[in-house]
Design an enzyme around this catalytic site. Sequence first.
Site, PDB file in Angstrom:
ATOM      1  N   GLY A  25       0.814  -1.204   0.000  1.00  0.00           N
ATOM      2  CA  GLY A  25       0.000   0.000   0.000  1.00  0.00           C
ATOM      3  C   GLY A  25       0.852   1.260   0.000  1.00  0.00           C
ATOM      4  O   GLY A  25       2.018   1.236  -0.384  1.00  0.00           O
ATOM      5  N   ALA A  26       0.232   2.387   0.405  1.00  0.00           N
ATOM      6  CA  ALA A  26       0.887   3.699   0.316  1.00  0.00           C
ATOM      7  C   ALA A  26       1.408   3.888  -1.104  1.00  0.00           C
ATOM      8  O   ALA A  26       2.575   4.207  -1.321  1.00  0.00           O
ATOM      9  CB  ALA A  26       1.992   3.841   1.346  1.00  0.00           C
ATOM     10  N   LEU A  27       0.525   3.689  -2.064  1.00  0.00           N
ATOM     11  CA  LEU A  27       0.921   3.596  -3.462  1.00  0.00           C
ATOM     12  C   LEU A  27       1.389   4.941  -4.015  1.00  0.00           C
ATOM     13  O   LEU A  27       0.875   6.000  -3.671  1.00  0.00           O
ATOM     14  CB  LEU A  27      -0.249   3.075  -4.291  1.00  0.00           C
ATOM     15  CG  LEU A  27      -0.830   1.718  -3.862  1.00  0.00           C
ATOM     16  CD1 LEU A  27      -1.942   1.297  -4.814  1.00  0.00           C
ATOM     17  CD2 LEU A  27       0.249   0.654  -3.783  1.00  0.00           C
ATOM     18  N   HIS A  28       2.367   4.856  -4.914  1.00  0.00           N
ATOM     19  CA  HIS A  28       2.878   6.019  -5.641  1.00  0.00           C
ATOM     20  C   HIS A  28       3.033   5.632  -7.099  1.00  0.00           C
ATOM     21  O   HIS A  28       2.645   4.520  -7.512  1.00  0.00           O
ATOM     22  CB  HIS A  28       4.198   6.509  -5.021  1.00  0.00           C
ATOM     23  CG  HIS A  28       5.217   5.437  -4.823  1.00  0.00           C
ATOM     24  ND1 HIS A  28       5.807   4.751  -5.865  1.00  0.00           N
ATOM     25  CD2 HIS A  28       5.759   4.912  -3.690  1.00  0.00           C
ATOM     26  CE1 HIS A  28       6.663   3.871  -5.397  1.00  0.00           C
ATOM     27  NE2 HIS A  28       6.647   3.928  -4.076  1.00  0.00           N
ATOM     28  N   HIS A  31       4.516   2.199  -7.975  1.00  0.00           N
ATOM     29  CA  HIS A  31       3.578   1.078  -7.922  1.00  0.00           C
ATOM     30  C   HIS A  31       2.664   1.068  -9.141  1.00  0.00           C
ATOM     31  O   HIS A  31       2.374   0.007  -9.707  1.00  0.00           O
ATOM     32  CB  HIS A  31       2.704   1.167  -6.665  1.00  0.00           C
ATOM     33  CG  HIS A  31       3.442   1.031  -5.386  1.00  0.00           C
ATOM     34  ND1 HIS A  31       3.647   2.089  -4.528  1.00  0.00           N
ATOM     35  CD2 HIS A  31       4.024  -0.050  -4.798  1.00  0.00           C
ATOM     36  CE1 HIS A  31       4.316   1.671  -3.462  1.00  0.00           C
ATOM     37  NE2 HIS A  31       4.562   0.385  -3.602  1.00  0.00           N
ATOM     38  N   GLN A  55       8.127  -9.120   7.929  1.00  0.00           N
ATOM     39  CA  GLN A  55       9.332  -8.548   7.329  1.00  0.00           C
ATOM     40  C   GLN A  55       9.805  -7.279   8.023  1.00  0.00           C
ATOM     41  O   GLN A  55      10.721  -6.612   7.547  1.00  0.00           O
ATOM     42  CB  GLN A  55       9.131  -8.304   5.835  1.00  0.00           C
ATOM     43  CG  GLN A  55       8.101  -7.266   5.460  1.00  0.00           C
ATOM     44  CD  GLN A  55       7.742  -7.347   3.987  1.00  0.00           C
ATOM     45  OE1 GLN A  55       7.080  -8.270   3.528  1.00  0.00           O
ATOM     46  NE2 GLN A  55       8.215  -6.372   3.205  1.00  0.00           N
ATOM     47  N   LYS A 144      13.684  -1.332  -8.088  1.00  0.00           N
ATOM     48  CA  LYS A 144      14.255  -0.584  -6.963  1.00  0.00           C
ATOM     49  C   LYS A 144      14.639  -1.502  -5.811  1.00  0.00           C
ATOM     50  O   LYS A 144      15.623  -1.270  -5.127  1.00  0.00           O
ATOM     51  CB  LYS A 144      13.282   0.484  -6.462  1.00  0.00           C
ATOM     52  CG  LYS A 144      13.914   1.409  -5.416  1.00  0.00           C
ATOM     53  CD  LYS A 144      12.945   2.413  -4.877  1.00  0.00           C
ATOM     54  CE  LYS A 144      12.069   1.834  -3.812  1.00  0.00           C
ATOM     55  NZ  LYS A 144      12.825   1.523  -2.554  1.00  0.00           N
ATOM     56  N   ARG A 182       8.369   5.443   1.707  1.00  0.00           N
ATOM     57  CA  ARG A 182       9.011   6.071   2.865  1.00  0.00           C
ATOM     58  C   ARG A 182       9.495   7.489   2.582  1.00  0.00           C
ATOM     59  O   ARG A 182       9.882   8.193   3.514  1.00  0.00           O
ATOM     60  CB  ARG A 182      10.156   5.196   3.364  1.00  0.00           C
ATOM     61  CG  ARG A 182       9.698   3.896   4.022  1.00  0.00           C
ATOM     62  CD  ARG A 182      10.860   3.086   4.571  1.00  0.00           C
ATOM     63  NE  ARG A 182      10.422   1.971   5.411  1.00  0.00           N
ATOM     64  CZ  ARG A 182      10.243   0.731   4.990  1.00  0.00           C
ATOM     65  NH1 ARG A 182      10.485   0.438   3.710  1.00  0.00           N
ATOM     66  NH2 ARG A 182       9.838  -0.221   5.806  1.00  0.00           N
TER      67      ARG A 182
END
Length: 275
Positions: A25-28, A31, A55, A144, A182
């Site tokens: 999630g926290a898509l950019h 993604h 993880q 990445k 992040r």
Amino acid sequence: MVGIRDAVAGLRATERSVALVPTMGALHDGHLALVRRAREIADAVVVSIFVNPLQFGAGEDLDRYPRTFDADLAALGREGVDLVFAPTVDEMYPTGAVETTVVAGHVGTLYEGASRPGHFDGMLTVVAKLFHIVQPDTAVFGQKDAQQVFLVRRMVSDLNAPLAIEVVPTVREPDGLALSSRNRYLDADGRRAALALSESLAAAESAASDGLDEVLAEAAAAFGDHDGIDLDYLVVVDPETFLPVDEGANGAATVLVAARVGGTRLIDNAAIRLG
């Protein structure tokens, strides 16, 4: 998990192939590049959203990891994603403690694995579970996370998993910073300091024809131009083995770099050709 399996079976009833894009999630836009590639290579696209506790180590950012589920759903809707799988922790690990896991092996203890012990075991375990649950024809990952990609590919090969792995190049900001969920932790000063990672990789590429020692020296020097960033590791590896290249090596190589900006840990990498 019957619901997701039935939903995927429904897709397969009308579509020929399914691609899975695993995310936390926290898509950019990085993604979304994976989603678009999945759409190009498969008839139906499934995106998973799951912040996997296995993880994250003690003291890491599990609790504060960005969770933007509504915005993520909206973005995936605009991309025409066929199915979003967003299980809870209890659904993925119904008995709590997990006793059967995937072990990443020696490469999983290096670089990111050395800084984050157990990280890759947890990552491979949840990825294996997602592969079993969704049963995609292809799974799409971003370059990445180069060490992750290497380990996932090796797991698929070692365990004869019946799917292909597709890798999409790293998506960057105009100034070179690799997109990361992040990055949103960074303030303005941290954002400027974080450019040291991409600048170090550019320096490594420029020095590649001069050999390994020059690559490492020039890449490390880039961090001297920025305050507020601490280098974690900088290493040149053989992309076929993910082990450090030997002195005097020529040919394809991958430069890996990780650093901390305040409390935020960032990684990046680039392919170079030594000699």
